[in-house]
Enzyme design. Structure first.
Site, PDB file in Angstrom:
ATOM      1  N   GLU A   1     144.955 -98.355 -51.556  1.00  0.00           N
ATOM      2  CA  GLU A   1     144.627 -97.122 -51.165  1.00  0.00           C
ATOM      3  C   GLU A   1     143.191 -96.797 -51.534  1.00  0.00           C
ATOM      4  O   GLU A   1     142.511 -96.598 -52.655  1.00  0.00           O
ATOM      5  CB  GLU A   1     145.541 -95.845 -52.188  1.00  0.00           C
ATOM      6  CG  GLU A   1     145.225 -94.670 -51.726  1.00  0.00           C
ATOM      7  CD  GLU A   1     145.252 -93.465 -52.746  1.00  0.00           C
ATOM      8  OE1 GLU A   1     145.203 -92.411 -52.416  1.00  0.00           O
ATOM      9  OE2 GLU A   1     145.131 -93.727 -54.016  1.00  0.00           O
TER      10      GLU A   1
ATOM     11  N   ASP B   1     146.509 -97.499 -56.641  1.00  0.00           N
ATOM     12  CA  ASP B   1     146.032 -96.025 -56.746  1.00  0.00           C
ATOM     13  C   ASP B   1     144.586 -95.923 -56.770  1.00  0.00           C
ATOM     14  O   ASP B   1     143.943 -96.543 -57.747  1.00  0.00           O
ATOM     15  CB  ASP B   1     146.752 -95.259 -57.626  1.00  0.00           C
ATOM     16  CG  ASP B   1     146.453 -93.737 -57.679  1.00  0.00           C
ATOM     17  OD1 ASP B   1     146.667 -93.271 -56.565  1.00  0.00           O
ATOM     18  OD2 ASP B   1     146.095 -93.390 -58.384  1.00  0.00           O
TER      19      ASP B   1
END
Length: 541
Positions: free
Chosen positions: A277, A212
């Protein structure tokens, strides 16, 4: 195994290069205990469905101990399961069953920030400015005569300032919600902690990590101003994400972190992997996250953001494949996820949006590389746009009015009324309400129905796994001459070639000469025309 089932996923070390990964938003997939919230045992019970769908791996959104201010992306304990989702024993049972079915498990790792309930941050608040406890985070003195102005002009991705002042007058950085304080990744203890967290989950058998905010852990030295803010220009800094440089994203030093992580992943058997990401201002900078000494993949968000036009898709595909060739890694395609409006709605909603979404799925699944599906896209689910404000839980909604809750509504499994089998029989609880119109979109309603979106995905995934031209990430694509508004490319392996044709023009297009049709998002006409907003695969030997 019956002949109608897809073949098992690849068992080699490089399985991730051409895998189809299914994103499970844990809260909204399947509820086993009847509290209206999805859980690990719910996932476990639905694993046969995912095996039959034909995916190779599952990516699970965070299930760690958390106050759930941001749907679990505010982690208070990285080594335990939140009671909302079950226990570590539940996780172990789930991953054991998944592996027995040939499914791999990718878990979300949230290293940019912790929860404000994390023991480290509680210790930081209890300690004095300049203490070792505060050094793990990014605390700074304020500006102005009394330090009552934020240290710089940085803005939260969720809207508003990225700084919150504490009782003793210092400020701490949070690029997202105030309940998500950013870690100081120049601190050796932070780096050592997350290397240990990686090993903890690798030891439990996880096959990979989705990182993330992979571009965010390092901030520019001195915490310099961006130079503009919403208050002064009316432009939000987040508008530069993926388009320009920000002092808190995509700093060169972030790559040192991944160069330390890669030997850890490589030290475990079975092809353990990590996908970023990451947002960067150019494809070239994004490609730097990928390589034999860093991460294995990075999401191609340009594909998700492509407009519904042949020119847009062609440009995005060519750029992504060229960059993949340079770094020697597969491209990673995605159409929807838990942070973006579902592509049925992005493409126009209603029947038009669904037709386009089905065509886009065939386009994506025919491309070389890895594809990520978001739960429910195989059912053709649209964005839920009319959720009552009082039920929305996305923290961004309360700061900007924008909400991601509409793509997080629990998916429908069976039955005629909400929550459509999401919870055990006789239980009508659901943390977000499903629309009354979703009965026809449930798994049960679409299973075995020719032409349904679910059966389209099953057919496409079965072909992808068995056709030699699609079962590899190598070989690239060969573009074919087409009328304006039509995309066509072929991929070949030996004497077998597969051609994908996508009609984004304003009229049906002739598809003679491409070979035998294998699957189509809309039926071909009797005179071999592909309808508007449709795609088809053909084979030629």
């Amino acid at each position: 195994m019956t002949a109608s089932q897809p073949t098992p996923p690849s068992t080699d070390h490089d399985w991730w290069r051409s895998a189809v990964v299914y994103q499970v938003y844990v809260r909204s997939f399947a509820d086993a205990n009847g509290d209206g919230i999805g859980d690990l045992q719910g996932i476990r019970r639905r694993l046969p469905y995912l095996r039959g769908l034909g995916v190779d791996a599952l990516w699970l959104t965070p299930f760690y101990t958390s106050p759930m201010v941001d749907g679990g992306y505010d982690v208070a304990d990285y080594r335990d399961v939140d009671p909302m989702f079950g226990t570590l024993a539940d996780f172990d049972e789930m991953i054991t069953d998944a592996h027995a079915l040939g499914l791999r498990i990718i878990v979300d790792l949230v290293p940019n920030h912790t929860s404000d309930r994390h023991p480290w941050f509680r210790a930081a608040l209890a300690a004095a400015p300049g203490s070792p406890e505060r050094d793990r985070y990014l605390f700074a003195e304020g500006r102005g005569e009394h330090g009552d102005l934020p240290p710089n002009d940085w803005e939260s991705i969720f809207g508003g300032p990225a700084w919150t002042r504490v009782a003793d007058g210092q400020w701490y950085l949070h690029l997202f919600d105030p309940a998500q304080p950013d870690l100081n990744w120049r601190h050796p203890e932070v780096r050592a902690e997350f290397e240990d967290v990686l090993r903890f989950w690798l030891d439990r058998g996880v096959d990979g990590f989705r990182i993330d905010v992979a571009h965010g852990m390092i901030k520019a030295e001195g915490l310099p101003d961006v130079g503009f803010s919403t208050l002064t220009t009316g432009r939000r800094q987040v508008e530069l994400l993926g388009k320009g440089r920000l002092p808190y994203f995509d700093q060169d030093e972030v790559h040192d972190i991944y160069r330390a992580w890669r030997p850890i992943l490589d030290g475990y058997p079975g092809g353990r992997m990590a996908v970023a990401e990451a947002w960067a201002e150019t494809p070239q900078r994004l490609a730097r996250y990928i390589g034999p000494d860093e991460l294995h993949q990075a999401f191609s968000f340009d594909f998700l953001d492509a407009t519904w036009s042949a020119e847009s898709f062609r440009k995005v595909i060519d750029t992504a494949l060229a960059e993949a060739t340079i770094v020697g890694a597969p491209t990673t395609w995605v159409l929807s996820n838990h942070d973006k409006q579902r592509h049925v709605t992005r493409y126009g909603d209603g029947p038009e949006g669904l037709r386009r979404a089905r065509a886009a799925a065939l386009l994506m699944l025919a491309l070389p590389g890895c594809a990520y599906l978001y739960q429910g896209e195989e059912l053709g689910l649209p964005e839920v746009l009319d959720l009552p404000d009082e039920l929305r839980q996305d923290p961004a909604f309360h700061r900007t009015g924008e909400s991601r809750d509409g793509c997080r509504v629990p998916i429908p499994w069976d039955g005629d009324t909400p929550p459509y089998g999401f919870a055990p029989q006789g239980c009508d609880l659901s943390w977000l309400p499903a629309p009354a119109t979703w009965a026809a979109l449930s798994v049960a309603a679409q299973t075995g129905v020719p032409g349904s979106t679910l059966e389209l995905y099953r057919a496409a995934l079965r072909i992808r796994h068995t056709h030699p031209a699609l079962a590899t990430d190598t070989g690239g694509v060969t573009w074919l001459d087409t009328p304006p508004g039509v995309l066509a490319f072929s991929r070949a392996a030996g004497d077998r070639a597969l051609t994908c044709v996508v009609n984004i023009s304003g009229a049906p297009t002739r598809v003679d000469g491409h070979g035998e049709p294998l699957v189509a998002s809309e039926p071909l006409t009797a005179d071999n025309l592909l309808p508007v907003d449709a795609a088809a695969w053909f084979e030629r030997r």
